[in-house]
Each structure stands twice: as C-alpha cells, then as structure tokens.
Design an enzyme around this catalytic site. Structure first.
Site, PDB file in Angstrom:
ATOM      1  N   TRP A 147       0.848  -1.198   0.000  1.00 53.35           N
ATOM      2  CA  TRP A 147       0.000   0.000   0.000  1.00 53.35           C
ATOM      3  C   TRP A 147       0.878   1.240   0.000  1.00 53.35           C
ATOM      4  O   TRP A 147       2.077   1.136   0.270  1.00 53.35           O
ATOM      5  CB  TRP A 147      -0.926   0.005   1.239  1.00 53.35           C
ATOM      6  CG  TRP A 147      -2.200   0.754   0.986  1.00 53.35           C
ATOM      7  CD1 TRP A 147      -2.571   1.949   1.521  1.00 53.35           C
ATOM      8  CD2 TRP A 147      -3.272   0.354   0.118  1.00 53.35           C
ATOM      9  NE1 TRP A 147      -3.805   2.308   1.029  1.00 53.35           N
ATOM     10  CE2 TRP A 147      -4.248   1.369   0.172  1.00 53.35           C
ATOM     11  CE3 TRP A 147      -3.490  -0.744  -0.720  1.00 53.35           C
ATOM     12  CZ2 TRP A 147      -5.430   1.308  -0.576  1.00 53.35           C
ATOM     13  CZ3 TRP A 147      -4.662  -0.803  -1.461  1.00 53.35           C
ATOM     14  CH2 TRP A 147      -5.622   0.213  -1.381  1.00 53.35           C
ATOM     15  N   ASP A 203       0.250  11.043  -0.043  1.00 47.82           N
ATOM     16  CA  ASP A 203      -0.800  12.063   0.070  1.00 47.82           C
ATOM     17  C   ASP A 203      -2.142  11.410   0.400  1.00 47.82           C
ATOM     18  O   ASP A 203      -2.258  10.186   0.427  1.00 47.82           O
ATOM     19  CB  ASP A 203      -0.909  12.839  -1.251  1.00 47.82           C
ATOM     20  CG  ASP A 203      -1.432  11.972  -2.384  1.00 47.82           C
ATOM     21  OD1 ASP A 203      -0.987  10.819  -2.529  1.00 47.82           O
ATOM     22  OD2 ASP A 203      -2.319  12.426  -3.126  1.00 47.82           O
ATOM     23  N   GLU A 206      -3.342   8.703  -1.663  1.00 51.38           N
ATOM     24  CA  GLU A 206      -2.554   7.467  -1.535  1.00 51.38           C
ATOM     25  C   GLU A 206      -1.721   7.154  -2.770  1.00 51.38           C
ATOM     26  O   GLU A 206      -1.462   6.004  -3.069  1.00 51.38           O
ATOM     27  CB  GLU A 206      -3.479   6.261  -1.245  1.00 51.38           C
ATOM     28  CG  GLU A 206      -4.615   6.571  -0.325  1.00 51.38           C
ATOM     29  CD  GLU A 206      -5.334   5.343   0.199  1.00 51.38           C
ATOM     30  OE1 GLU A 206      -6.218   4.858  -0.508  1.00 51.38           O
ATOM     31  OE2 GLU A 206      -4.994   4.866   1.280  1.00 51.38           O
ATOM     32  N   GLU A 207      -1.326   8.171  -3.483  1.00 46.56           N
ATOM     33  CA  GLU A 207      -0.628   7.924  -4.743  1.00 46.56           C
ATOM     34  C   GLU A 207       0.774   8.490  -4.813  1.00 46.56           C
ATOM     35  O   GLU A 207       1.646   7.912  -5.441  1.00 46.56           O
ATOM     36  CB  GLU A 207      -1.463   8.494  -5.904  1.00 46.56           C
ATOM     37  CG  GLU A 207      -2.775   7.767  -6.081  1.00 46.56           C
ATOM     38  CD  GLU A 207      -3.631   8.350  -7.178  1.00 46.56           C
ATOM     39  OE1 GLU A 207      -3.419   9.526  -7.515  1.00 46.56           O
ATOM     40  OE2 GLU A 207      -4.514   7.643  -7.679  1.00 46.56           O
ATOM     41  N   GLU A 427     -18.543   6.834  -4.248  1.00 45.32           N
ATOM     42  CA  GLU A 427     -17.320   7.645  -4.196  1.00 45.32           C
ATOM     43  C   GLU A 427     -17.300   8.661  -5.343  1.00 45.32           C
ATOM     44  O   GLU A 427     -17.022   9.840  -5.159  1.00 45.32           O
ATOM     45  CB  GLU A 427     -16.104   6.726  -4.291  1.00 45.32           C
ATOM     46  CG  GLU A 427     -14.763   7.437  -4.240  1.00 45.32           C
ATOM     47  CD  GLU A 427     -13.602   6.466  -4.436  1.00 45.32           C
ATOM     48  OE1 GLU A 427     -13.446   5.933  -5.564  1.00 45.32           O
ATOM     49  OE2 GLU A 427     -12.861   6.228  -3.470  1.00 45.32           O
TER      50      GLU A 427
END
Ligand code: NOJ
Ligand code: NOJ
Length: 614
Positions: A147, A203, A206-207, A427
C-alpha cells in the site's frame, strides 16, 4: 436571499415551461428540499458503516468505521484512519450541535483508536512510526498487503477529531475522561506529528510519496489544538509549541503564486481538491480571512478554489456548457486516472463548503476584501469586482455575498443532479454521464455532505485557535520526539480507573506486566547461539554484550526454533533484532530494518511473538 436566483426556475416548474432546467427541477425537487431529505440519508449512511451495529458494517469492531461496504471493485472494506477521523469529526460536531444520541458511538471510536494505536503494522509499532499506517482490517488487525504507506495525515486528523470531543467534555465538567482516556491517545498522535512532520509520505489520495499540502496543514492544526488542550488540562506539549511555527512556515512554501501546489512530487500540475479540502478543514469560525492558515475566505484559498474547480470545467463531459461562476462537478485532480478519472461527491461538496464558510466569515467580519490575488475568483461571480474592501453596508457587499451563496448552492445542485433518488452516495460519478461509480455508500461522501450541509445552515464547528498563527522569522526543518505509551484506559463509565484491555474482550484487572515469548526460527550449527538485543535496557540497549540469550530447549530437527520469555511493563514499546554469536565470540546481526514491538495489555498477561531470522 440566496434562493432568489432559483425563483424563475421554481415558477417555471409551476407553469411547466418546457425547458430542460424545468424538467430537472421537477424530477428532483428544489435544492432545499433535497438537502433536507439527503441530510437524513447521509447521517444514516454514516451510521450504517460503523461497527459493531451498523447495518452495512457487519464484522467491524465496535466504533470502527468502514470506508465503504464495497468488498470488490474496489474493496474498501477496511478502516482508514483518515476517513474514520474525518467522519468522527463530523459526528462530534453533530453531537455538539444537539444530536446527543451520537455520544456512545463517539466513545466507542475513541476506545477503538486506543487499541488500534498499539497494533503493530507494516509502518511500525506504536512508537516507531506505526500510527501513520493508512488502513487496517475492520477487526483491527493489521493490513499487510502492499500500500502507499505511510500516510502522515492520519494521526493529526485523529487528534483533531478527539480534541473536538475533549473540548466539549471539559466545558461540561468531565475533565477526568479527557485526562485519563483521551489525552493519552491524543498525546501519542501529537508526538507522531512533532517527530515526523518534516518527512515525506503518501498524500491523502494514496498515490504520491512527497510532501502534501493537506497533510502539512492538518498537522499544523493538530499541534495548535493539541497544545491548547494540554494547557486546558494543566499539562503541556512543549514539542507542539516548538514545531508548530515550523510547520506553519513550511505550509507557506506550497503557494505557487496563483494556487496551492498540492504535492511537492508526482510530476503533476498540483491543482488538486486536496487544497480545497485543506481550506474547509482549516476553517475556524473565529478567525479572520487569514491566508497563512488558508482560511476559506482568504485571498489565496479563493484564488485556489477558482484554479482547482476550473481545471475540471473543460475535461468532464458533465461540465460542458456550464458558465464560469456556476458550480461544476469536482474531481480529485485533472490528471486523475483512477476509474478513468471522475468527479467525486466529497470534492463537489467541499467546493460548496468552502464558499459557505467564506460567506460566514465575511458576514462576521463585516467586510469583504478583494486583493489582486483573489480578483479573478470574484470576477466570476460579480463582474464589477475590483481590488478593495467592501463594508457590509455597501450594496456590493450584499451582491457578492448573495452571488457567492448562490455559487455555493450550485455545487450542491450538481451533486444533487447526479445522486440517485434514494440518496445513496458512492465515491465518484461518471465524468461522461454522471452515473455513480466506484465504491458504493462511501462513508466519507456522506460525512462530506453533512459538513457542507451544516456550513450552509450556519452550524459552525468550534474554533481551534487559528487566530494565534504566527510565522517565525525564518523557516527550518525540525523534529521533536515526545512521550509515547499505550493508552490503556477506555473505561467511560468510570474514567478514573483503567479498564479491561479491549483487545481480549474478557474481563480482568489490567496486568501491569506481560510475559512475552519470542520464538525465532533460525537454523544454527553446534556452538552457535541466538540472542535478542534492542532499544531498551531490558534488551541491552543495542549493546551485543548485554543481549538476552534465547534457549534451544524447543529446537528440533523439524522445528529450528530458539525462544525466550521476558517480562515487560504493559505499554512498553521498543525496537529489536536477533543476533547470532559464534563460538569464537563473533557476532552476526540480522539484516535491517529493526523490528518493533509494543507490549499490549491483555487479560492473560502473556503474549507470543513469532519471528524468523532475516
Ligand atoms: C487505491 C487508492 O485508494 C486510490 O486513491 C488510488 O487512486 C488507487 N489505489 C490507484 O493508485
Ligand atoms: C481512496 C481515496 O483516495 C482515499 O483518500 C481514501 O482514504 C480511500 N479511498 C478510502 O476511502
């Protein structure tokens, strides 16, 4: 006043004029009535996603927020520290605004976080970086897959959520619960922030692994309110005091001249809803339009609002033909390719919320100041805008306030347009035609609706102390290591006494010490011995001569295991490694990184750690 501009539409609907807008209005009802029905749906949507009794969160522990019930495409059936904290901040604010039924849930969240802080995970242990692990399994065990980790906004956001409730408790005479239950958890999160704020991480999306505007901002906020809370409790957080100005200084460096660069790395434009979210999560109703803390009404945050929302105008089909000054569908960032890159409900709500907050601040201050930085934003909503200050007695002030309110509402209307009739918020919604996409019933989408709704209704969160912001004369990097220990008291009924550790579920007096058995798989030759050495005196303080010997008493041909049982005080955290000593005394260390361990309380008073040589 803000409804004036929708009047022709409503009249049109009444007379059934055959224009497309009328059809839309008749199909979905007016914005105001949608907002009030959606408010009920959104609160229920949040509650459904919280264990142990949420109808869509079956399997989640008590007080644990799932990101979404979606278990595939995408699998969001995990608990994210960020999503959970933002959700509970919204619930605490609802509770303070009068929804008293939420209090047990808030306490369950806090108890769950006390437990979660001690869960060793791929980012580390309680006192060795583990607080920035982005997500966990819903039963509070670690998620061990690959992750984007660490994500350093989590501890800060969690501190902010818990401090909001702590302030309420203190104001209502329950300082004991704050001292004994909340402060120990908050203190760990604050120590995380003071130690690691100047290090890069992933960030909020999550990238990108770099420094991120949102992360730095919420870290600053947590240190200010953490320090204020400490003072209220007659304690102190010297590291909060020493680091906060440095964090604030660093925050200024993201400004590009026309918008906030959301990530220092990643090679993108940096135009990103990250920065709009920053403005709403830094909002302080007691603050002025201060740009150092990126207040929603500050010139920088307004200029940024325009640049970021404009970046989505031309790229989404759903935004085609929408004029400047009217709300659009807002995504994460224009370069986004996740599910092909689409608008997100929570970002569309955030674009509205920033503007509602700004209107509140202007009215409170009694004037609007337009600078050359914010002029382009104002020109979109009030064409004769010019640099200067408009006091609340002027017609221009009234016009601007009305048109910014209408502009805010138009973002809510976009979300309304693409929300199915049952009010469910996924989302994303498709950039081509607005169909809901990706994770269904996203908790954060619902929470984002709730906070935007309250901003529109002038139900304000408490002040967090933004007005005290003071930039130091010069910026520098920094780090300060503070107190860190497992928070073991989750006894809300009797906050004076530590309660049963939540991890076991059983009922017992908390053992003050735990006997931890270390099993280390290592094939050895005759004459070789295995030892454990680590960062605390009981483990030799990294001195190989003072390492603790393991026993070969359980070693067999089929199970090459060395073991030792050591007693530690509950809550102790340390780093360690195994070493091999040969007959000639030469020492071989395991490879990096150091292992970490936290001694969690449990009824049995024993624990086992299984390792194998690396
Ligand atoms: C999953 C993350 O949650 C999401 O934010 C990201 O865009 C995708 N992975 C793709 O990296
Ligand atoms: C992906 C989003 O990018 C991230 O911000 C969020 O925390 C997770 N999904 C869970 O909702």
């Amino acid at each position: 006043m803000r409804f004036l501009s929708t009047l022709p539409l409503l009249l049109g609907a009444a007379f059934a004029l055959p224009s497309p807008e009328n059809i839309q209005e008749r199909a979905t009802g007016s914005l105001a009535s949608w907002l009030s029905s959606e408010n009920t749906v959104a609160l229920q949507g949040v509650l459904n996603n919280i264990g142990a009794s949420g109808s869509k969160a079956s399997g989640a522990s008590s007080g644990v927020v799932i990101a979404s019930p979606s278990k595939s495409d995408p699998n969001y059936f995990y608990t994210w520290t960020r999503d959970s904290a933002l959700t509970f901040k919204a619930l605490v604010d609802q509770f303070i605004a009068g929804n008293t039924s939420l209090e047990p849930l808030i306490q369950q969240y806090i108890s769950a976080q006390a437990n979660l802080q001690t869960v060793n995970n791929p980012s580390g242990g309680l006192c060795s970086g583990g607080l920035a692990e982005p997500k966990f399994e819903v039963n509070l065990t670690p998620f061990t897959g690959a992750w984007g980790r660490p994500q350093r906004d989590g501890p800060a956001l969690r501190a902010t959520a818990m401090i909001a409730y702590a302030r309420y408790l203190i104001a209502n005479g329950n300082t004991t619960s704050v001292n004994n239950i909340i402060w120990p958890i908050v203190q760990n999160d604050l120590s995380y922030v003071t130690q690691y704020w100047n290090q890069t991480g992933f960030d909020l999306w999550e990238e990108i692994n770099s420094s991120s505007f949102f992360t730095t901002a919420v870290q600053y906020r947590s240190l200010v309110e953490g320090s204020n809370l400490a003072t209220q409790l007659g304690k102190s957080c010297p590291n909060c005091v020493s680091q906060a100005p440095l964090v604030l200084c660093f925050l200024q460096s993201y400004w590009t001249g026309s918008y906030a660069l959301s990530n220092t790395g990643g090679g993108r434009s940096g135009k990103d809803a990250n920065s709009i979210l920053t403005s709403i999560h830094m909002f302080d109703p007691a603050a002025s339009c201060d740009s150092t803390t990126f207040q929603p009404c500050s010139d920088k945050a307004l200029a940024n609002h325009k640049v970021v929302t404009d970046s989505f105008r031309s790229i989404y089909n759903v935004n085609k033909g929408i004029a400047q000054g009217s709300g659009v569908a807002v995504g994460r960032y224009p370069e986004d390719s996740y599910y092909n890159g689409n608008p997100w409900y929570l970002n569309t709500f955030a674009a509205a919320e920033q503007l509602y907050d700004a209107v509140y601040q202007w009215k409170k201050i009694g004037s609007i100041t337009i600078t050359s930085t914010s002029l382009p934003f104002f020109k979109d909503v009030y064409s004769s805008a010019a640099v200067g200050t408009y006091s609340s007695s002027t017609a221009a002030f009234t016009s601007i306030v009305n048109s910014v309110s209408t502009y805010a509402d138009s973002y809510m209307s976009i979300a309304q347009k693409y929300t199915p009739s049952n009010g469910a918020l996924a989302e994303q919604y498709n950039r081509a035609d607005g169909t809901p996409l990706s994770a269904v019933d996203l908790t954060w989408s619902y929470a984002a609706f709730l906070t935007a709704y309250n901003a529109r209704a002038n139900v304000q969160p408490a002040s967090w102390g933004a007005s005290s912001a003071k930039l130091p004369n010069s910026c520098s990097s920094g780090s300060a290591t503070g107190p860190c220990a497992a928070a073991t008291n989750t006894n809300w009924a009797n906050p004076g006494s530590p309660s049963t550790p939540t991890s076991t579920g059983g009922s017992c007096a908390t053992p003050t010490a735990i006997a931890v058995t270390f099993n280390e798989q290592k094939t050895t030759a005759y004459g070789e011995n295995i030892y454990i050495v680590g960062s605390i005196p009981a483990l030799g303080s990294w001195n190989a001569d003072k390492a603790v010997a393991l026993s070969a008493g359980h070693y067999t041909n089929s199970n090459n295991v060395w073991y030792v049982t050591i007693n530690f005080a509950t809550g102790t955290s340390f780093n360690y490694k195994y070493i091999k000593k040969a007959q000639d005394g030469s020492v071989t260390w395991e490879s990096d990184p150091n292992r970490s361990y936290t001694v969690n309380g449990n009824c049995a008073g024993t624990a086992t750690q299984n390792d194998s040589w690396r």
